[in-house]
Design a protein around this motif. Structure first.
Motif, short mmCIF file in Angstrom:
data_model
loop_
_atom_site.label_atom_id
_atom_site.label_comp_id
_atom_site.label_asym_id
_atom_site.label_seq_id
_atom_site.Cartn_x
_atom_site.Cartn_y
_atom_site.Cartn_z
N ILE B 44 -5.18 15.11 -5.70
CA ILE B 44 -5.45 16.01 -4.58
C ILE B 44 -4.67 15.57 -3.35
N LEU B 45 -4.76 14.28 -3.07
CA LEU B 45 -4.09 13.79 -1.87
C LEU B 45 -2.58 14.00 -1.94
N ALA B 46 -2.07 14.00 -3.16
CA ALA B 46 -0.62 14.18 -3.32
C ALA B 46 -0.16 15.54 -2.86
N ARG B 47 -1.07 16.44 -2.69
CA ARG B 47 -0.68 17.76 -2.24
C ARG B 47 -0.79 17.97 -0.75
N LEU B 48 -1.17 16.93 -0.06
CA LEU B 48 -1.30 17.05 1.38
C LEU B 48 0.05 16.89 2.05
N ASP B 49 0.08 17.23 3.32
CA ASP B 49 1.29 16.96 4.09
C ASP B 49 1.20 15.56 4.67
N GLY B 50 2.27 15.14 5.27
CA GLY B 50 2.38 13.75 5.70
C GLY B 50 1.29 13.30 6.64
N ARG B 51 1.08 14.09 7.67
CA ARG B 51 0.11 13.69 8.68
C ARG B 51 -1.29 13.57 8.09
N SER B 52 -1.66 14.59 7.31
CA SER B 52 -3.00 14.57 6.74
C SER B 52 -3.15 13.40 5.79
N LEU B 53 -2.10 13.14 5.06
CA LEU B 53 -2.16 12.04 4.10
C LEU B 53 -2.36 10.72 4.82
N ALA B 54 -1.64 10.56 5.90
CA ALA B 54 -1.82 9.33 6.66
C ALA B 54 -3.22 9.25 7.24
N ALA B 55 -3.72 10.38 7.69
CA ALA B 55 -5.06 10.38 8.28
C ALA B 55 -6.13 10.11 7.24
N SER B 56 -5.87 10.53 6.03
CA SER B 56 -6.89 10.36 5.00
C SER B 56 -7.12 8.89 4.68
N ALA B 57 -6.20 8.06 5.11
CA ALA B 57 -6.38 6.63 4.85
C ALA B 57 -7.51 6.05 5.68
N SER B 58 -7.95 6.78 6.69
CA SER B 58 -9.00 6.22 7.52
C SER B 58 -10.37 6.77 7.19
N VAL B 59 -10.49 7.41 6.06
CA VAL B 59 -11.78 7.99 5.70
C VAL B 59 -12.73 6.92 5.18
N CYS B 60 -12.30 6.24 4.15
CA CYS B 60 -13.13 5.16 3.62
C CYS B 60 -12.22 4.25 2.82
N ARG B 61 -12.78 3.16 2.38
CA ARG B 61 -11.92 2.16 1.75
C ARG B 61 -11.26 2.69 0.49
N LEU B 62 -11.97 3.46 -0.25
CA LEU B 62 -11.40 3.97 -1.49
C LEU B 62 -10.25 4.91 -1.18
N TRP B 63 -10.48 5.77 -0.25
CA TRP B 63 -9.42 6.69 0.12
C TRP B 63 -8.23 5.94 0.69
N ALA B 64 -8.50 4.90 1.45
CA ALA B 64 -7.41 4.11 1.99
C ALA B 64 -6.57 3.54 0.87
N ALA B 65 -7.24 3.02 -0.15
CA ALA B 65 -6.52 2.42 -1.26
C ALA B 65 -5.72 3.49 -2.01
N VAL B 66 -6.37 4.62 -2.25
CA VAL B 66 -5.70 5.65 -3.03
C VAL B 66 -4.51 6.24 -2.27
N SER B 67 -4.72 6.44 -0.99
CA SER B 67 -3.62 7.07 -0.24
C SER B 67 -2.46 6.11 -0.03
N ARG B 68 -2.69 4.84 -0.32
CA ARG B 68 -1.57 3.91 -0.23
C ARG B 68 -0.75 3.85 -1.49
#
Lengths: 612, 174
Positions: B44-68
C-alpha cells in the motif's frame, strides 16, 4: 590649507552628491582651472565656480522637490514626469551652464538651448594636445552605436556668456562639435588634454541635428552611465590597440567610477575587464603562479563553477552520452581524459556502463593533468577515488595518471596498454575526451597539430570535444576585446539569473552566493588572460565551433552526430537548474550548444576518424 | 484505507502506544488489522507519493520500519521515471550507491519538485521527462563526492558534497 581642502571637498561633495554620483571627493582640487575630479567624470567645473554651482544645484533640487534623491529618481516626481516623454539627452559636462539652464527653465519659459559644451577633461601630464580620432566603435555592433547627442545651434547670446565663463575650453580637434571649437579662445596653460570617451559618442554628425527644438532636459543617469561605461571600455581597448598608452591610461582610470554606478552583472564584468585593461596598460603581467596555493585555488574555483551553473555538467553529460553510444557492445573500453581535474565526469559514465544491457565492460581510464607544485600526486588521488566508486558499483576499473605540462608532450605509446596484450582478447576501444583543453594548445604553434596527430595514432572510436563558443583568438586586440566583452557579459548574466536565493542545505549559509562569487572569479581569471596576456601566456584562445570544425576536419576527423537522447537529457538537466528559463540547448549540425537566451556559450561535438 | 467488503475504516487510538488500527469488516465477517501484515502494508505504501510516504514513517514503529524498506521507495521512483527503464542490474547498482530512498531524497524528489514548478510556468520548452539515467547520473556524482579522499593524505580538504545543491536552491518564479 586644510580649510580650503575641506571647503573644496565639501562643495564638490555637494555638487557631486546632488548629481547622484558617489565619487570619492576627498582630495583637494589642485588645479585652479578646472576641478580635476569632476573632470575625470567628464564634468568641467572651475574651482572658483564650485560654490556657485553647488548653490545653484541646491536651488534646483529644492525647486524640483527631490530632497536629495538622485536625478535618477526624478521620473517618480510628478513635476518631471512629463519630461520623461519627449526628451533630448544633453551632455551636461558643462555643469555651470546646464544648471543655469535648468534654473532659468523653471523660472521662465525655456530659453535658447545651452551651448553644447566642448568635452574636454584635463589630465595632468605631457604638454601639448593630441587628437584621438573617434574610434570605429560607432560603426561596430549596434549595441554600442550611440544615438548622436544632438548639439543645437549656438545662440549668440549664450556663446558670449559661455565663452566668458569658460576661457579654458580646449581645442580638441576634428571630432568635436563645430560650434564650440570655433569659439575657443585662449588655450590656457599647460596640460595636455585627453578627450573623454564621451566625446567619441557625439560624432560630427551631431551638428546635422542642429535644429532640434527647445525641449526640456532629463538626464537618465544609470543608462547613460552604462553606455558611457561600455564606450570607455571600448575606447580604452582601441587606444591600447593603437599603442596610445597615455590615452588608455586616462580612460582606464574612468572605468571604476563608471562601473560603480551600475549594478549586478554589468558592474562585475566591467570591473574584471577594467582590471585586465589596467594590467595591460601598466604592463603588469601576472606571473604564471605555480605555487601550491594557486593550483589549489584554481581547483576550488573550478569546483564552484561546476556546481553553480550548468555549463560543465552539460558538457560532461553530452560527452558521456556520445561515449556511451560509441562503446555499445564493446567489452574492453579505454577513455583518455585530457584534463582530468577532479574526475567529476566519470562517475556518471561508470554508472551508465554498469547499467547498460549486457553488463559493464572492463573500463580503463587515463587521466592527464598538469604537474603539481608539491609532492602530492593529485592524479593518483583522483584515480583512487574513481576506483573506489567503480568498485562500489562493480565495474572493473583500471587507472593510469599521466603528468604532462602540455598536451603536446603526449606520445601515442603512453596511451597504449601496459604489458602484453592478450591476442585472444578483443582490442580495447578508445575514446578521447577534451573539455576546455584544446584551445590552450593554440598558444604554441604546431601544438594542436601534434596532439591531433597523437589522437589519430591511437585510432579512437570517438573523440569528444567541448569548447567555448566564441572567437577570442582573432589577430586584432580590439576584436578580441569586444567579442569577449559580449561573451562574458552573457556569462555573468546567466550566473546572475541562476544563482539566486539562499541555499537551505546545511553545508553553508550562503553557499549559493559563494558559488556565484567563485564562479565569477573563475571567469575573471579567463578574462584577465584574454585581455592582459599575449603570446604563449595567453592560453585562453577560444574559437568558435565553425573554426574547430575546420581544424578537426583538416586533421582527418569527421563529425559524429550527437543523438536526440543527448538533446533530451540536456534539456531536462537544464530545466532542473533555477533560472532554467534562460538556458537554451540548440543543435547545430550534429553538435549541441548551450547558451543563455539567444547567445550560445558552450559547444559539444563528437568526432571520429574520417574514412580515408 | 479500505480493503474489499463493506468499507468500514475506523482508526482508533489505543491507550499508551499510538498504534493505528484499521478495523475492516471483511466479507464473511472477521476483523483485520493492517499492522498484522507488513507486506501488504508495504504494498500500500508503495503507491503513495513521496511526501506522504515520508510522513507515514512517523505513524508508528512498524510503519516507520516498513516505509524505510527500499522496495517501497523503488516503486515510487520507478513510477516516476518509467518502470521499463530499470534493468535487473539497476537494483544492485542503486543499492550500492545508497539506495532508492536516498535517490529520491537527494535527486528525484527535488528534481520532480523543480520540474513540476517549471511545468506550471508553461513555458515553451516541452515538459521535460526525468529519466532514470539522468537522475542516476546525478546521484552517482553525489555519491562520488561523498567518497572523500581515502588513501593518500593529501590536503585533507573535505568539502561537503555539493553537486546536487543546484536542485535545492529555490526557483525564482517572479
Amino acid at each position: 590649507m586644510k580649510r580650503e581642502y575641506q571647503d573644496a571637498g565639501g562643495s564638490s561633495a555637494a555638487a557631486a552628491g546632488d548629481m547622484g554620483k558617489d565619487s570619492m571627493m576627498s582630495a583637494p582640487a589642485e588645479e585652479e582651472e578646472v576641478d580635476e575630479l569632476l573632470a575625470a567624470l567628464g564634468y568641467k567645473v572651475r574651482s572658483s565656480d564650485m560654490a556657485d554651482v553647488a548653490q545653484k544645484l541646491e536651488q534646483l533640487e529644492m525647486a524640483m522637490g527631490m530632497g536629495g534623491v538622485g536625478p535618477g529618481a526624478a521620473s517618480d516626481d510628478g513635476f518631471t514626469a512629463h519630461l520623461a516623454t519627449d526628451t533630448v539627452h544633453y551632455n551636461p559636462t558643462d555643469l555651470s551652464s546646464w544648471v543655469e539652464s535648468m534654473l532659468s527653465e523653471l523660472n521662465a519659459p525655456p530659453p535658447p538651448l545651452p551651448q553644447t559644451p566642448s568635452l574636454a577633461s584635463t589630465v595632468t601630464g605631457g604638454g601639448g594636445f593630441f587628437d584621438i580620432p573617434p574610434p570605429s566603435v560607432d560603426s561596430s555592433s549596434s549595441t554600442y552605436a550611440l544615438r548622436p547627442i544632438p548639439s543645437p545651434p549656438v545662440a549668440p547670446a549664450d556663446l558670449s556668456a559661455d565663452s566668458a565663463r569658460d576661457p579654458k575650453r580646449m581645442r580638441t580637434g576634428g571630432g568635436s562639435t563645430s560650434s564650440s571649437s570655433s569659439s575657443s579662445s585662449s588655450l590656457g596653460g599647460g596640460g595636455g588634454c585627453a578627450r573623454s570617451s564621451v566625446v567619441e559618442a557625439a560624432p560630427p554628425a551631431a551638428a546635422a541635428e542642429a535644429n532640434a527644438p527647445a525641449l526640456p532636459v532629463v538626464v537618465v543617469d544609470t543608462q547613460e552611465a552604462g553606455i558611457r561605461l561600455v564606450h570607455a571600455l571600448l575606447a580604452c581597448a582601441e587606444a591600447v590597440q593603437q599603442e596610445n598608452f597615455s590615452a588608455a591610461e586616462a580612460l582606464v582610470k574612468q572605468i571604476p567610477l563608471l562601473a560603480a554606478s551600475q549594478g549586478g552583472a554589468m558592474r562585475k564584468v566591467a570591473a574584471y575587464f577594467g582590471e585586465a585593461l589596467a594590467r595591460r596598460v601598466f604592463r603588469f603581467r601576472p606571473q604564471p603562479d605555480s605555487s601550491l596555493l594557486d593550483a589549489a585555488f584554481a581547483d576550488l574555483l573550478h569546483a564552484h563553477f561546476y556546481e553553480s551553473c550548468p555549463y560543465l555538467k552539460f558538457a560532461h553529460f553530452t560527452a558521456n552520452q556520445a561515449i556511451l553510444e560509441a562503446f555499445a557492445g564493446c567489452r574492453r573500453v579505454h577513455v583518455v581524459d585530457f584534463g582530468i581535474k577532479q574526475g567529476m565526469q566519470w562517475p556518471a559514465l561508470l554508472q551508465a556502463l554498469a547499467l547498460r544491457p549486457g553488463g559493464p565492460p572492463s573500463f580503463r581510464l587515463t587521466g592527464v593533468g598538469p604537474p603539481q607544485p608539491d609532492e602530492t600526486d593529485a592524479l593518483q588521488q583522483v584515480g583512487w577515488k574513481l576506483a573506489q566508486f567503480a568498485h562500489t558499483i562493480r565495474v572493473d576499473f583500471q587507472y593510469r595518471g599521466l603528468v604532462a605540462a602540455t598536451l603536446a608532450d603526449l606520445e601515442p605509446f603512453m596511451l597504449q596498454p601496459e604489458g602484453e596484450e592478450d591476442p585472444n582478447e578483443e582490442p580495447e576501444v578508445i575514446a578521447v575526451n577534451s573539455v576546455f583543453e584544446m584551445h590552450r594548445l593554440l598558444a604554441q604553434p604546431g601544438a594542436l597539430e601534434k596532439v591531433l596527430g597523437t589522437v589519430r595514432a591511437v585510432r579512437p572510436r570517438i573523440v569528444t570535444v567541448v569548447e567555448q563558443e566564441a572567437n577570442h583568438n582573432s589577430g586584432s586586440f580590439l576584436d578580441r576585446f569586444s567579442e569577449s566583452l559580449h561573451y562574458y557579459s552573457t556569462m555573468f548574466d546567466s550566473l546572475e539569473g541562476a544563482g539566486q536565493g539562499p541555499s537551505d542545505i546545511s553545508s553553508g549559509p550562503a553557499a549559493g552566493g559563494t558559488d556565484q562569487v567563485m564562479s565569477e572569479v573563475y571567469l575573471g581569471r579567463q578574462i584577465c588572460n584574454v585581455v592582459a596576456c599575449e603570446g604563449e601566456e595567453r592560453t585562453e584562445r577560444h574559437e568558435t565551433l565553425g573554426q574547430w570544425r575546420n581544424r578537426l576536419g583538416r586533421a582527418g576527423f569527421e563529425t559524429v552526430h550527437l543523438g536526440s537522447n543527448a538533446y533530451k537529457q540536456a534539456s531536462t538537466l537544464l530545466a532542473l537548474f533555477a533560472g532554467g528559463d534562460g538556458y537554451k540547448v540548440e543543435e547545430k549540425e550534429g553538435c549541441l550548444t548551450l547558451g543563455w537566451h539567444t547567445r550560445p556559450l558552450i559547444a559539444t561535438s563528437a568526432w571520429r576518424l574520417a574514412a580515408p | 484505507m479500505c480493503m474489499g467488503g463493506p468499507p468500514v475504516a475506523a482508526p482508533r487510538q489505543e491507550e499508551e502506544e499510538a498504534v493505528l488500527e484499521v478495523r475492516v469488516h471483511l466479507l464473511g465477517g472477521g476483523r483485520y488489522n493492517i499492522n498484522d501484515n507488513a507486506d501488504i502494508l508495504s504494498e500500500i505504501l508503495a503507491r503513495l507519493d513521496g511526501r506522504s510516504l515520508a510522513a507515514s514513517a512517523s505513524v508508528c514503529r512498524l510503519w516507520a520500519a516498513v516505509s524505510r524498506r527500499d522496495a517501497v521507495w523503488e516503486a515510487l521512483c520507478l513510477r516516476h521515471v518509467g518502470p521499463a527503464s530499470a534493468g535487473h542490474a539497476t537494483r544492485t547498482v542503486v543499492a550500492a550507491l545508497g539506495g532508492y530512498r536516498r535517490l529520491y531524497r537527494l535527486c528525484l524528489g527535488p528534481a520532480l519538485d523543480r520540474l513540476g514548478r517549471a511545468g506550471a510556468l508553461a513555458h515553451a520548452q516541452a515538459r521535460a521527462r526525468l529519466s532514470l539515467s539522468l537522475s542516476l547520473s546525478l546521484f552517482s556524482i553525489d555519491c562520488y563526492e561523498r567518497l572523500g579522499g581515502a588513501g593518500g593524505g593529501g590536503a585533507g580538504r573535505q568539502q561537503p558534497p555539493s553537486s546536487l545543491l543546484f536542485l535545492c536552491k529555490p526557483v525564482d518564479v517572479s
